[in-house]
Write an enzyme that holds these catalytic residues in place. Sequence first.
Site, short mmCIF file in Angstrom:
data_model
loop_
_atom_site.label_atom_id
_atom_site.label_comp_id
_atom_site.label_asym_id
_atom_site.label_seq_id
_atom_site.Cartn_x
_atom_site.Cartn_y
_atom_site.Cartn_z
N GLU A 46 3.92 1.69 -1.22
CA GLU A 46 4.45 1.97 -2.56
C GLU A 46 3.34 2.52 -3.46
OE1 GLU A 46 7.50 -1.12 -4.18
OE2 GLU A 46 6.19 -2.13 -2.74
N CYS B 154 7.43 -22.71 -18.97
CA CYS B 154 7.83 -24.01 -19.44
C CYS B 154 6.71 -24.42 -20.40
CB CYS B 154 7.90 -24.99 -18.26
SG CYS B 154 7.77 -26.69 -18.77
N LYS C 75 -6.70 2.53 12.56
CA LYS C 75 -7.16 2.38 11.18
C LYS C 75 -7.10 0.90 10.85
CE LYS C 75 -6.50 4.16 6.50
NZ LYS C 75 -7.51 3.32 5.95
N CYS D 207 13.38 -25.60 -18.00
CA CYS D 207 12.47 -25.76 -16.86
C CYS D 207 13.20 -26.52 -15.75
CB CYS D 207 11.23 -26.53 -17.30
SG CYS D 207 10.23 -27.10 -15.91
N TYR E 100 -17.14 2.05 13.84
CA TYR E 100 -16.51 3.31 14.22
C TYR E 100 -17.35 4.54 13.88
CZ TYR E 100 -14.84 2.67 9.39
OH TYR E 100 -14.75 2.41 8.06
N ASP F 252 -7.32 -2.51 8.97
CA ASP F 252 -7.03 -2.80 7.57
C ASP F 252 -7.96 -3.90 7.08
OD1 ASP F 252 -5.86 -2.48 5.20
OD2 ASP F 252 -3.91 -3.29 5.75
N SER G 291 -13.76 8.49 1.62
CA SER G 291 -12.52 7.87 2.09
C SER G 291 -11.70 8.94 2.81
CB SER G 291 -11.76 7.23 0.94
OG SER G 291 -11.58 8.16 -0.08
N CYS H 34 5.14 -31.51 -18.55
CA CYS H 34 6.07 -31.22 -17.45
C CYS H 34 5.49 -31.73 -16.13
CB CYS H 34 6.29 -29.72 -17.37
SG CYS H 34 7.11 -29.18 -15.86
N ASP I 232 0.84 -1.20 0.00
CA ASP I 232 0.00 0.00 0.00
C ASP I 232 0.87 1.25 0.00
OD1 ASP I 232 -2.07 -1.64 0.19
OD2 ASP I 232 -2.83 -0.88 2.10
N GLU J 190 -8.23 6.92 16.57
CA GLU J 190 -8.64 5.50 16.57
C GLU J 190 -7.68 4.68 15.72
OE1 GLU J 190 -12.31 5.78 14.46
OE2 GLU J 190 -13.15 7.22 15.87
N ASP K 129 0.64 4.16 -2.60
CA ASP K 129 0.31 5.54 -2.25
C ASP K 129 1.36 6.52 -2.76
OD1 ASP K 129 -2.02 4.76 -1.05
OD2 ASP K 129 -1.21 4.72 0.98
N LYS L 179 -0.73 7.08 8.27
CA LYS L 179 -0.38 5.69 7.96
C LYS L 179 1.04 5.34 8.39
CE LYS L 179 -3.10 4.35 4.05
NZ LYS L 179 -3.03 3.37 3.10
N CYS M 114 11.31 -30.28 -15.68
CA CYS M 114 11.34 -31.23 -16.80
C CYS M 114 12.50 -30.97 -17.76
CB CYS M 114 10.01 -31.22 -17.54
SG CYS M 114 9.78 -29.72 -18.53
N ARG N 121 -18.73 -0.47 0.35
CA ARG N 121 -18.56 0.93 -0.01
C ARG N 121 -18.87 1.18 -1.49
NH1 ARG N 121 -15.30 5.67 -0.64
NH2 ARG N 121 -13.92 4.79 -2.17
N LYS O 111 -9.81 12.14 14.10
CA LYS O 111 -11.08 12.79 13.75
C LYS O 111 -11.37 13.95 14.69
CE LYS O 111 -13.00 8.37 12.27
NZ LYS O 111 -13.90 7.24 12.56
#
Length: 659
Positions: free
Chosen positions: A32, A419, A112, A401, A219, A114, A79, A424, A30, A110, A34, A307, A404, A133, A283
């Site tokens: 990366e 392969c 968050k 491979c 929540y 996941d 969101s 195989c 997440d 609070e 974001d 985050k 095989c 949602r 909040k």
Amino acid sequence: MNRQQYIELVQEMIEHDRRYYDENRPTISDYEYDQKRLALEAYEKAHPEHILPASPAQRVAEGPTSGFVQKAHLVPMMSLANTYSEEEIADFIKRVHKLLEKKEIPFCAELKMDGTAISLLYEKGKLVHALTRGNGKIGDDVTANIRTIKSIPLTIDIKETVEIRGEIYMSLSVFKALNREREEEGLEPFANPRNAAAGSLKLLDPREVAKRKLNLVAYGVEGAGSLTSQYEVHHQLKKWGFPIGSKEHLAYCETFDEIVHFAKKIEKERPHLPFEIDGIVIKVDDIKAHAVLGATGKVPRFAIAYKFAPEQAHTRIHEITVQVGRSGVLTPVAELEPVLLAGSTISRATLHNQEEVARKDIRIGDLVVIEKGGDVIPKVVSVDLSKRPPHTHPWKMPQHCPICKSDVIHREGEVAVRCANPRCAGQRVKRLTYFASKHAMDIEHLGERVAEQLVEKGLVSRISEVYLLDEEKLAQLEGFKEKAIRNLLTSINASRQCPFSRFIMGLGIKSVGTETAELLAEEARDVNTLLHMKEEELLGINGIGEKTAKEIWEALHDPDLREEIRLLLAHGVTPQKLKPKLTGHPFSGKTFVLTGALQHYSRDEAAALIKERGGSVSGSVSKKTDYVLVGEDPGSKYVKAKELGVNILSESQFRQMLD
Ligand code: IVH
């Protein structure tokens, strides 16, 4: 970033969204994601003239999925803006002070959670429906699935119509057990508990959902005029019987320092929590102030998410091995010095494909940073080049491979190296394990280890040969005595009478998961019809898109697969036929809307009866509605139906029309 890089980033983000939303199988964390998203938004802000309409930043993510009735939220589900630094928290506080023209403003902080967001509608204290949602305005009605969660009260003590907001999540222990089971069955494990929770909520069979042991943390409340503070909201939710977080996971903060203190405390606790969180939510405590603050786009100004960076560990790669998948795709895997990460010992990490290895220049012997946002198979984030031992070489995908030894191929336009040998042994084992797994033919006692032996000893070379196994053959397997032989033969035999949808799963068609298999079974109803379906007919199935329809059609016309089906049937596999759809029924082609409580059926049962007869069910009344089926205490749909002059059916009229 230049324009070309922007275009590439848009394409990359579309692909990440597809993996996340369509496959429930993200390949980046997440964090990366974001970061990339922020870069995308920044470029679009600076160069509005270059904006591509297809850019994920231009649309609301996550639309409602098909297979469920869609309904509108009374209050849209927004969101949160994400922040990653203490400075951004300070900025948020300053902004709130300025907008409310006040310096002393208490906040409620609070966890968050996941998981995946849910909205529960209670009318006159009774649970009416539960919606995902979706796109924020309209979500999927997953009430039947939500009802399997025991901790959600079906009635609460309030007269007003309220929407309870919360997060559906899967605890880490349930998640790990589920994935262990999936792997044993040869199914793709879920990437993280969030995807597992979201995927479970979208299962079409509530009995399957019940097995997933989902949980709720509530929540928020929309619509209760008497609640004036967020802190109070939690208190009231608890009084109504909703699960809320523990006392220690909620903080009433009057200053920036108190918020940061809470954030640090939680971040420290994070690795020891029994569920996943990805940060905290801050909040404004005064709910009246929420309306004053308003929103920017899709995010409100009264709250932000802070985050945490993903959990990471350092370790060394002592080997890079290559795994062969069901369709021959070769996946490089880093074999690691075992290291503790987010509560479990990690000794392997996926390297995805050779492009990824080359891009990060990952080599055997390297000291690497690995990351695990709850992912089952962690990933290598980066290489510490300063610690690279001498005489290492860039890693290359083998030309043969590993199982095989046949030549590997690289199809144009594909990242994957495969392969190409359908014989195989590696592929055969994976195909067989998948075929026998719970979601397909459900052959108990036929896990990966038994499959390996069956293939190695030449007892099963194509899946239909499972049905040719006998005592004599099974006696060749290591450790297989009388009882084990009998058990396996019994479960093989039992699997001959499988539900049609699981038979379809067993064929291992790319892009056909449990849900699509169910849709196909529902539509075709027997093998012969399925084999003769046209591509347009497949595309006509609600829930099957263009790409999938094409892939399915092509797979069903592959001579090898057709031969396999012929053999399976010849060896006594008899998928249970679904009763043919009633044709010429007065419900056929008609659209129904249901409102109020029915005496003889649940809503889902009534909907199933309508669908069996060729009708469809919609969530809202319009001029196109043919019938509104009205139960006790009907809602606004009844009023609307009368206004529009739509046919109204009572439950007894409906029952008469059924047969
Ligand atoms: S408040 C407008 N509180 O995070 C307020 N959300 O990134 C929206 N989430 O869609 C939600 N824990 O699924 C809120 N304590 C919490 C939360 C929480 C998790 C999720 C929720 C939301 C997402 C936004």
